[in-house]
Motif scaffolding. Sequence first.
Motif, PDB file in Angstrom:
ATOM      1  N   GLY A 197       0.078 -19.135   5.365  1.00  0.00           N
ATOM      2  CA  GLY A 197       0.031 -18.269   6.540  1.00  0.00           C
ATOM      3  C   GLY A 197       1.182 -17.292   6.665  1.00  0.00           C
ATOM      4  N   LEU A 198       2.362 -17.615   6.106  1.00  0.00           N
ATOM      5  CA  LEU A 198       3.493 -16.691   6.163  1.00  0.00           C
ATOM      6  C   LEU A 198       3.374 -15.571   5.135  1.00  0.00           C
ATOM      7  CD1 LEU A 198       6.549 -19.087   6.685  1.00  0.00           C
ATOM      8  CD2 LEU A 198       5.251 -17.810   8.403  1.00  0.00           C
ATOM      9  N   MET A 199       2.462 -15.724   4.186  1.00  0.00           N
ATOM     10  CA  MET A 199       2.245 -14.697   3.166  1.00  0.00           C
ATOM     11  C   MET A 199       1.178 -13.732   3.684  1.00  0.00           C
ATOM     12  SD  MET A 199       2.334 -17.290  -0.109  1.00  0.00           S
ATOM     13  CE  MET A 199       2.049 -15.983  -1.286  1.00  0.00           C
ATOM     14  N   ASN A 200       1.586 -12.923   4.645  1.00  0.00           N
ATOM     15  CA  ASN A 200       0.617 -12.101   5.370  1.00  0.00           C
ATOM     16  C   ASN A 200       0.936 -10.614   5.327  1.00  0.00           C
ATOM     17  OD1 ASN A 200       2.857 -12.035   6.975  1.00  0.00           O
ATOM     18  ND2 ASN A 200       1.935 -13.087   8.727  1.00  0.00           N
ATOM     19  N   LYS A 201       1.534 -10.177   4.249  1.00  0.00           N
ATOM     20  CA  LYS A 201       1.899  -8.765   4.135  1.00  0.00           C
ATOM     21  C   LYS A 201       0.755  -7.936   3.539  1.00  0.00           C
ATOM     22  CE  LYS A 201       6.796  -9.763   3.269  1.00  0.00           C
ATOM     23  NZ  LYS A 201       6.615 -11.220   3.109  1.00  0.00           N
ATOM     24  N   ILE A 202       0.551  -6.771   4.085  1.00  0.00           N
ATOM     25  CA  ILE A 202      -0.323  -5.768   3.458  1.00  0.00           C
ATOM     26  C   ILE A 202       0.542  -4.987   2.487  1.00  0.00           C
ATOM     27  CG2 ILE A 202      -1.685  -3.694   3.827  1.00  0.00           C
ATOM     28  CD1 ILE A 202      -2.487  -4.887   6.551  1.00  0.00           C
ATOM     29  N   ILE A 203       0.221  -5.053   1.216  1.00  0.00           N
ATOM     30  CA  ILE A 203       1.072  -4.479   0.180  1.00  0.00           C
ATOM     31  C   ILE A 203       0.855  -2.979   0.038  1.00  0.00           C
ATOM     32  CG2 ILE A 203       1.649  -4.559  -2.291  1.00  0.00           C
ATOM     33  CD1 ILE A 203       0.693  -7.550  -2.177  1.00  0.00           C
ATOM     34  N   SER A 204      -0.402  -2.573  -0.046  1.00  0.00           N
ATOM     35  CA  SER A 204      -0.678  -1.145  -0.204  1.00  0.00           C
ATOM     36  C   SER A 204      -2.146  -0.855   0.047  1.00  0.00           C
ATOM     37  CB  SER A 204      -0.306  -0.680  -1.627  1.00  0.00           C
ATOM     38  OG  SER A 204      -1.162  -1.280  -2.586  1.00  0.00           O
ATOM     39  N   LEU A 205      -2.420   0.402   0.334  1.00  0.00           N
ATOM     40  CA  LEU A 205      -3.795   0.900   0.420  1.00  0.00           C
ATOM     41  C   LEU A 205      -3.836   2.256  -0.267  1.00  0.00           C
ATOM     42  CD1 LEU A 205      -6.731   0.873   1.486  1.00  0.00           C
ATOM     43  CD2 LEU A 205      -5.872   2.055   3.524  1.00  0.00           C
ATOM     44  N   ASP A 206      -4.667   2.361  -1.286  1.00  0.00           N
ATOM     45  CA  ASP A 206      -4.890   3.646  -1.938  1.00  0.00           C
ATOM     46  C   ASP A 206      -5.900   4.409  -1.077  1.00  0.00           C
ATOM     47  OD1 ASP A 206      -6.021   5.740  -3.552  1.00  0.00           O
ATOM     48  OD2 ASP A 206      -5.148   4.773  -5.308  1.00  0.00           O
ATOM     49  N   LYS A 207      -5.442   5.451  -0.409  1.00  0.00           N
ATOM     50  CA  LYS A 207      -6.294   6.131   0.558  1.00  0.00           C
ATOM     51  C   LYS A 207      -7.398   6.956  -0.081  1.00  0.00           C
ATOM     52  CE  LYS A 207      -2.686   6.262   4.069  1.00  0.00           C
ATOM     53  NZ  LYS A 207      -1.895   7.094   5.018  1.00  0.00           N
ATOM     54  N   VAL A 208      -7.321   7.137  -1.393  1.00  0.00           N
ATOM     55  CA  VAL A 208      -8.381   7.861  -2.094  1.00  0.00           C
ATOM     56  C   VAL A 208      -9.463   6.900  -2.580  1.00  0.00           C
ATOM     57  CG1 VAL A 208      -8.936   9.350  -4.050  1.00  0.00           C
ATOM     58  CG2 VAL A 208      -6.802   9.694  -2.787  1.00  0.00           C
ATOM     59  N   SER A 209      -9.038   5.834  -3.260  1.00  0.00           N
ATOM     60  CA  SER A 209     -10.011   4.880  -3.817  1.00  0.00           C
ATOM     61  C   SER A 209     -10.441   3.818  -2.821  1.00  0.00           C
ATOM     62  CB  SER A 209      -9.410   4.197  -5.046  1.00  0.00           C
ATOM     63  OG  SER A 209      -8.342   3.331  -4.675  1.00  0.00           O
ATOM     64  N   GLY A 210      -9.622   3.583  -1.792  1.00  0.00           N
ATOM     65  CA  GLY A 210      -9.926   2.530  -0.828  1.00  0.00           C
ATOM     66  C   GLY A 210      -9.524   1.148  -1.298  1.00  0.00           C
ATOM     67  N   ILE A 211      -8.710   1.036  -2.351  1.00  0.00           N
ATOM     68  CA  ILE A 211      -8.297  -0.273  -2.852  1.00  0.00           C
ATOM     69  C   ILE A 211      -7.146  -0.802  -1.998  1.00  0.00           C
ATOM     70  CG2 ILE A 211      -7.278  -1.535  -4.778  1.00  0.00           C
ATOM     71  CD1 ILE A 211      -8.776   0.332  -6.662  1.00  0.00           C
ATOM     72  N   LEU A 212      -7.388  -1.935  -1.372  1.00  0.00           N
ATOM     73  CA  LEU A 212      -6.395  -2.597  -0.531  1.00  0.00           C
ATOM     74  C   LEU A 212      -5.777  -3.754  -1.299  1.00  0.00           C
ATOM     75  CD1 LEU A 212      -5.188  -3.229   2.398  1.00  0.00           C
ATOM     76  CD2 LEU A 212      -7.116  -4.824   2.582  1.00  0.00           C
TER      77      LEU A 212
END
Length: 540
Positions: A197-212
Motif C-alpha cells: 500500500g505504501l508503493m503508491n506513486k504514479i511514475i509517469s504518463l506518456d501524454k501521446v501514447s497514453g502509457i501510464l
Amino acid sequence: MRRGKSLKCFLAGCHLYQHSACIYPEIPNSASAIFQASRISLIHYPESPLQSYDKFNPLRHVCPMASRGGVLHRPNKESLIATSRIHQRSFGSTTINIQRNPSFSMINSDDINYFRDILDDNTVIQDEDRLSSANIDWMRKYKGSSKLLLLPKDTDEVSKILRYCNSRRLAVVPQGGNTGLVGGSVPVYDEVIVNVGLMNKIISLDKVSGILKCEAGCILQNLDSFLANECYLMPIDLGAKGSCQIGGNVSTNAGGLHFVRYGSLHGNVLGSEGTLGIITKVSILTPARLSSTNLAFLACEDYSSCQELLLKAKRGLGEVLSAFEFLDTNSMDLVLDKLEGVRNPFPSSLHKFYVLIETTGTDDSYDRAKLETFLVNSMEGGLISDGVIAQDINQASSFWRIREGITEALMKAGAVYKYDLSLPVEKLYDIVVEMQLRLGSSAKVCGYGHLGDGNLHLNISTPNYDDNVFAQIEPFVYEWTAEHRGSISAEHGLGLMKADKIHYSKSTETVRLMASIKKLVDPNGIMNPYKVLPQSIYSP
C-alpha cells in the motif's frame, strides 16, 4: 420509454490502462508485460442528487466537455483523489480444512531485527490492532494469525524481503487493498503479510501514447482520477475501485464492468494471486477518455429478452457500446431494501430483469441518436418493457449505484455465499433458476453480472451461515458449471476458497503443469501458500 424530462439524456465519461513488474522469491529483477482492460462512465439525475451515490460511486468524468445545456466542469484535485470504502460486517463461514505446512519456519526475534534493519521501524508492524484488520478478508470469512505485517516502500525492499523469507522458509502472503472475495489476500496461518500500500506513486504518463506507469499500491480510483485530468481513463472499472489496488487487479486478472468495450486482462496477464511473485509496478496502455457518454436503464420480462438485447446491441450500437450489465429482480429488491437513498427508476412496478447499456463515443448527436433508435426498435420489438435514459451525471451515478451496490446490499442482508462463474450466455441464468428450485424459501438467490462476457455473479443470501444450506450449494454449483462447459472462476480468482475446486475447470495435466511452473519460480513454496492450487498436487 420513460424520458424523465425528455427522451434525450446525455452523459460524459472517460477511463484507464496497465503493465507489470513482478518480484519473485529467487528472481529479484523485475519482469514486464503490457495489457489492457476496461472501464465505465456516468450521467445525471433529473431531480435531486443522491449523496449516498456520491460516496460509493465516485466521479467518472473529468474532461470538461460541451453538451446541450452547458459545460461539465472538471472537479478539483481533492474531489478526484478522495476514495471510499464499503462498509464491512462480520460473519462466520465454513471451515477450510488445510494443515499448516510443517516445512515453513516460525518468525523469531532475529527475523524481526533483520526486517527492521532493511525497513523503517514504523513499517515493521507487530501491533495486534493493525494486524487484526490485515489478517481478515473483506468478506470477514477468512481469518489468519500472522504476527508480522511489512510495508515496503519500493521494489528493492520487496526483493530483500522475499530473498530473506525464501532463505528462512518463511511463508509470505502479498496484500494490497484486501478487497478480494475468495480469501486470496489474507494469511491462512502465520504467513508474513507483505502489503504494498505504501508503493503508491504514479511514475509517469506518456501524454501521446497514453502509457501510464505506476506502482502496484496505487488505488484504482485514484489512477482513474489522475488520468481524467489528461483525458485518459482506466480500462477497468470495479465496484471496489475506491479501495482495490492495481497490483491486485493485475494479479487476479480482474475483468470489470467495461469488458464489452475494452476486454479483460486475460489476453495479456495470467493471474497469479500472489502465488508466483509480488507485482511492484505496472505499465498500462490507457484509452482516451471520450466526450460523449449515454446510459440507459432498461427493464426486461425474461432472460431470453436480455440475451436478444445483447445480440442486437452488439450489432446496432457497434463501436459505441461500452457496457452491458444485467441484474435480476432479487438483486434489485436487495439494493432497494438495504441501501439508503437508492430509488427505483421504475417506481410503478418491479420487473424480472434489468439491463444497463452504456455507449461512449466522440459525436454526441450521432451517439445519442444511435442509442435512441436502438431503444425505440427494442421496445417496439418487445425486448424491453420500460426504460430510462440518464439525463446527467447524478442520474447516471444513481443507475450505476444500483448495479455496483449489490455486493454491499448482500453484505448488509446477512450471510452470503458468493460464486463467480463463466458460462455460455444462453445457459448463464439457468444455474440461478436451478438454485432457486433447490433451496426454495431457505435462501434468496440473486443473479447479476457482465452479460457481455458471460460472467455471472451467483449470490445466495441467508440470515446466517448454515451448514445445511451450504451442503445444498456445494459441490452442486461446481458440478453444474463443469457439466455446462463453464469456469468456476471468471474474475474473482480461486484464492483459498476454490483452490481444491480447480479440477472442475482445469484438467489434471493442466493443474500439474501449473504446479511445475510454481515449483520452478518458487521452489520453497513460500509465496501465498494454500491458494489457487490444491494441496494434494504437492503430495508424493
